[in-house]
Design a protein around this motif. Structure first.
Motif: not given
Length: 181
Positions: A97-110, A130-135, A149-152
């Motif tokens: 995050s911009p404040c540096g205190q949180i990370v966002v994690v994208s998952g191949h598990d949607s 509904t599909g894996g999240i790349a970023n 995501s892979s769900d386009a």
């Protein structure tokens, strides 16, 4: 030019001050390089699988890595010490995050997970793709996360409520990356 031979590089991250480059590849290690000389400084060991994603905190004091081993690791880039490990499931990208205190994690598990780096707590999970999240990445003000995501689709999320604000359609296949400008 880097003097060392690397495997197929999956990800790189440049420190905010431009002095360090982190690389992740098919090996279960993160390498830190001095810029602009390309001198190898440290190899960070601890993952058990290929490195998918790397990100420096906004102040450059922490490096996050995601791996095929289903973990996120936070590192001190000056010492190479692992500060914390998050067990996240099928991880893809990781961003601060911009404040540096949180990370966002994208998952191949949607799923998209939000982790507090100080407590080690996953405090919010965002569902909707509904599909894996790349970023996934934060808006400059830290109030919105965009995910692809892979769900386009690209989805915009309100971080405070976890609500999906908008779904952007129009791509015909997997979307690999998303950025705010």
């Amino acid at each position: 030019v880097f003097a060392e031979t690397l495997g197929g590089i999956y990800t790189i991250a440049l420190s905010p001050d431009g002095n360090f480059l982190a690389t992740g590849d098919t090996h279960p290690e993160v390498r830190l390089w001095q810029m602009p000389t390309g001198q190898h400084l440290l190899t960070l060991l601890g993952h058990k699988g290929s490195i998918w994603s790397l990100a420096f905190s906004p102040d450059g004091e922490i490096l996050a890595s995601s791996s095929f081993d289903k973990t996120i690791k936070l590192w001190d880039p000056l010492t190479g010490q692992c500060i914390r490990t998050f067990r996240c499931g099928a991880v893809g990208g990781v961003r601060f995050s911009p404040c540096g205190q949180i990370v966002v994690v994208s998952g191949h598990d949607s799923k998209i997970q939000l982790w507090n780096i100080n407590t080690g707590e996953c405090f919010r999970i965002l569902h909707g793709h509904t599909g894996g999240i790349a970023n996934a990445t934060y808006s400059p003000n830290g109030q919105i996360v965009a995910s692809c995501s892979s769900d386009a689709t690209i989805r915009l999320w309100d971080i405070k409520t976890g609500e999906c604000l908008r779904t952007l359609r129009g791509h015909s296949s997997w979307i690999w990356t998303v950025e705010f400008t």
